[in-house]
Every structure is written in C-alpha cells, then in structure tokens.
Design a protein around this motif. Sequence first.
Motif, short mmCIF file in Angstrom:
data_model
loop_
_atom_site.label_atom_id
_atom_site.label_comp_id
_atom_site.label_asym_id
_atom_site.label_seq_id
_atom_site.Cartn_x
_atom_site.Cartn_y
_atom_site.Cartn_z
N LEU A 19 83.93 37.05 -49.37
CA LEU A 19 84.99 37.94 -48.89
C LEU A 19 85.62 38.73 -50.04
O LEU A 19 85.88 39.93 -49.92
N ALA A 22 83.22 41.40 -51.35
CA ALA A 22 83.11 42.49 -50.38
C ALA A 22 84.34 43.39 -50.43
O ALA A 22 84.23 44.62 -50.34
N PRO A 35 84.77 43.45 -44.39
CA PRO A 35 84.19 42.68 -43.30
C PRO A 35 85.16 41.85 -42.47
O PRO A 35 84.95 41.68 -41.27
N SER A 101 77.11 36.20 -42.81
CA SER A 101 77.18 37.53 -43.42
C SER A 101 76.50 38.57 -42.54
O SER A 101 76.95 39.72 -42.46
N ALA A 104 78.84 39.71 -40.01
CA ALA A 104 79.81 40.63 -40.60
C ALA A 104 79.20 42.01 -40.80
O ALA A 104 79.86 43.03 -40.58
N THR A 122 79.49 43.96 -47.70
CA THR A 122 79.18 42.64 -47.17
C THR A 122 77.89 42.09 -47.75
O THR A 122 77.79 40.90 -48.07
#
Length: 525
Positions: A19, A22, A35, A101, A104, A122
């Motif tokens: 996270l 990203a 995401p 992932s 996402a 992502t």
Amino acid sequence: MRRGVWAALTGIVAAATVLASAEVVAVFVGAESSPLFAVGSLVIDLAPPGVKTLTIALFGTGDKAALLTILGIIIVLGAALAGYLEYRRKPFGTVVLVAFSAIAVFAVTTREGASGISAVPTVVGMLVGVVVLNALQQRLKRWGVREDGSRKATATTAASPVVRTGPAALERRQFVTWMVVAAAASAIAGVGARAMNAGAAVVTAARNALVLPTATTSAAALPAGTELGIANLSPVVTPAADFYRIDTALQVPQLNPDTWSLKITGMVENEVEISFAELLALPLVENYTTLTCVSNEVGGDLIGNALWLGYPLHLLLERAKPQAGADMVLSRSSDGFTAGSPLEVLQDASRQSLLAVGMNGKPLPVEHGFPARLVVPGLYGYVSATKWVVEMKVTTFAQDMGYWTPRGWSALGPVKTSSRIDTPRQNAGLAAGTIPIAGVAWAQHTGIATVEVQIDGGDWQQATLADPISADTWRQWVLQWEATSGDHTVAVRATDTSGYTQTSDEAPPAPDGSTGWHTIKLTVQ
C-alpha cells in the motif's frame, strides 16, 4: 512468540509495503490510481442494494468509516494468512499477496477516467511487497534453523536452558530489526504520499481564500416564527458541520477551483462549458432548500435544510438549448457517480434548482461538493444532488440511467411527504405535566399544510406549525401534551398543501423512499 505468529506479522508488514509503495508511485501517476480507496469504491459499486440500506441504517453518516474499518480488517487478516502460508507452504503466501493485488488492479483500472497506466502503482507495490515478504521470511527461517539447532545441542546436556546469546539470538535481532524498519518506512512513506495524493491542503487553502460574491437575488430574512425555540428540536437551518453526508465517494474528491469546469453535453444545440471564475461572475441567487436522502428511514436524520448560493440551472440549460425528445439530465461527479434528473424539473423556473457554490453563507464544504454541486428541491439526492459535479449530459431515460437505477432504485425520485418527532426521545423517562412533543415535517416543493399527533391510538390532535420559509423547506411543529403517568405511544403524520396525508403503510427506503408514521414509546412517572 511462536514463529507462526511472527510469520503472520511478516505478511502484514509486506501488505503495508504494498500500500505504501503504491501510494508513493501514485503521487507521480495520479491520485486516482491509489488502490485502497479504489477497492473500497469497487465494494460500494458491487454491493447489492439492500446492503447499502443496511449499512446506512446501522452506521448512518459513519458508513464510510465503517467500510474502511471493515476493509482494513480484511486486509490485515488476508495479509496475516499470506505470511503464515508463505512460512508453512511456500509459495502460497506470495500467491495470496498477488491475488489481493490483482483485485486492487481491477478496482483501479475500472474507476472513472482510469487507463492502463493507472495499474502501475499497484503493480509496483505488489512487486515491492513480494520482495519484502521473501526477505523477511528468509530471515525468519534462518532464525528458526539457528534456534532449533541450539535447542538440539543443549538437549544433550543436563537440562541446560537454551542459549540466548549465540547465533540464534543474532538472527532473531536481525529479523526483528528488518521488521521494524520495513513497518516504519511503510508508515512514513504511506502517510506522506496519501497526504500528497489527497491534495487536501491545496484545496482547503483555495476554499479558505475564496470570497463568495454577493447574491444578486438574496434570500428573504427568515420570519421570526420559523423557530419555535424548543430544546432538542432540530434548528430550521442545519449547520454545515451537522448536515448529513451520504454518497459513493469513499475518498472525498479534491477539486481545484482554478481548473474545475462544468460541461453541458448531449442532446443540445450548443455545448456549454463554464469555469468556476465564470460561474462566480454570473448573477447568483440565494434560497433555502431542504435536501433528503432516499435512504432515510422513517424518523431518520438523513435530511437537512440550508441556505444555498448558486446559479439557476434552468438558465444554464437555456444556454445549451436542449433538443426535442430529451427528457433527462445525467449529471456526473468527478468520481464517476451519476444522477438522472427529469429535464422538465431542472427547466422549471419556479423550482429554484441551482448549480450551487455556497452553503450557509460560506463556500461549499469539500465533503459537500466544493467547488460546485447540484441542489434540486423536491427530488431525493440520488437522482439530483450530484456533488463535485463536472458534467450535465442532456439525454433520455430510455438511453441512460443514473448510478442507482440499475442497482434496483427507482429512476424517478420525488420526495415523499413525511414528518419526524425530535423531542422527547424514544423511551424517554418523563415527569407528568405539560410536555412539548415537537419535530419537523417536509414535502419539498409542495409544502406542509398541517401536522397531527396521536397519543395512544386516540384522536389525531393538530399541532402548531412554525411559520414557513417556503414550500421547498421543512417546518417545525409542536404539540403541548398534558402527560399522565404510565406508558404511552406517540405517532405523527403530516398533510401537504396538495391535500395528501402520510400513509400509515410501512415501506423501507428501497426503491423510492420510506413510508409510515414515525412512532415512539414514552414512560411518564
């Protein structure tokens, strides 16, 4: 601590790096490619209609926080599972991380205005997360091997304790150090990038610096009798901080007024585009309008009344000149939400529908649509009150549908006549004597004629109404009740100026608004 728990923690730290990485990459690609909020928005989009109603019923305007909390719990549990599986049955943990992932990526690339490049943050985050997971797992396994070997060596001696200062202890310290560093770096980078992506500081500064122009047509001063002055009764004008917020935007859009514009497209002779500066230069008008959410339960609080400043929508549509056959305006928010409003309603000069820029004398709060939103008296918000509006497409109900229509809600959403008891509260313990029973009633763009109160199933008694502001706003009401000891049931109903009286038939909000009398139980000592 058992190594299985440590393994689960490696998965959680790896997910945090996914996270955070990203978010950092999204700073350069675009905030919409983040995401976490994209997944949350996807959940909102895919949720069955009944789930939305249930969530609002349970959490009210806290539905967004509840969704983020649930989403966070799911991510933590999934990440812990990935870490445990990677330790016990490599590479299944990596598979779980990649699968999350992939969800996402799908969420990000299917958002409004997304493109293939939106997946980059992502994907980069996933790669970083896989590397971190494997690095932590390798150190955890080395620690395990060292510690197991140490235990076997000491088992041959006379009940000696496990040595804690040898290679096993060193491997443990290195593993924990890596864990702490990865977690701290993820937290710092993720929080910083999220703040940059939100752009909240820039938009807030622009809003705070904005001085709204004086209305060319100002709202009349409120009559003295619009407020009954009763404790715990909703004020006739709802403060912006208390105004309900129900929408599909998990992440509040941050629109810079310097670059914002509204386009009127579709079945029109002249396409129109207007900037924020041009909008503020127009002769703006003020009026009070009560807005209601279709998800409001009988007696619910998803309703508020405010003073709005804006430009009449019928004048904007006159510029565009809708073509014959058009019957709907599909308004679109910057986050992709759409609402389908009857064209004839927006063209009605008597309805005071606005492209609003101000609320209660100040620029719109960001969470309520800054820099501009639609305000349409008499229609539920899901078919009219588009916030962060960027486009109005003139079209037909046969060709297009608003966001909620394919999800089971009615295409047309006229507000239903309703009323609510604000005071006393349900199950309140009261002393015998004169007690004011008071609340609000509404029938936007029709107006309230009378409100009646029923005690214990007896005759309906007419309440005293506050002075009206207009047919587009709610009205306060009160009945002075001579309360006697015992348990009592109190109900309220309203009659609008068309002569329609609220039905007692109970219906849920879906598909076009709740019905029934608001009824409470009281105990008098």
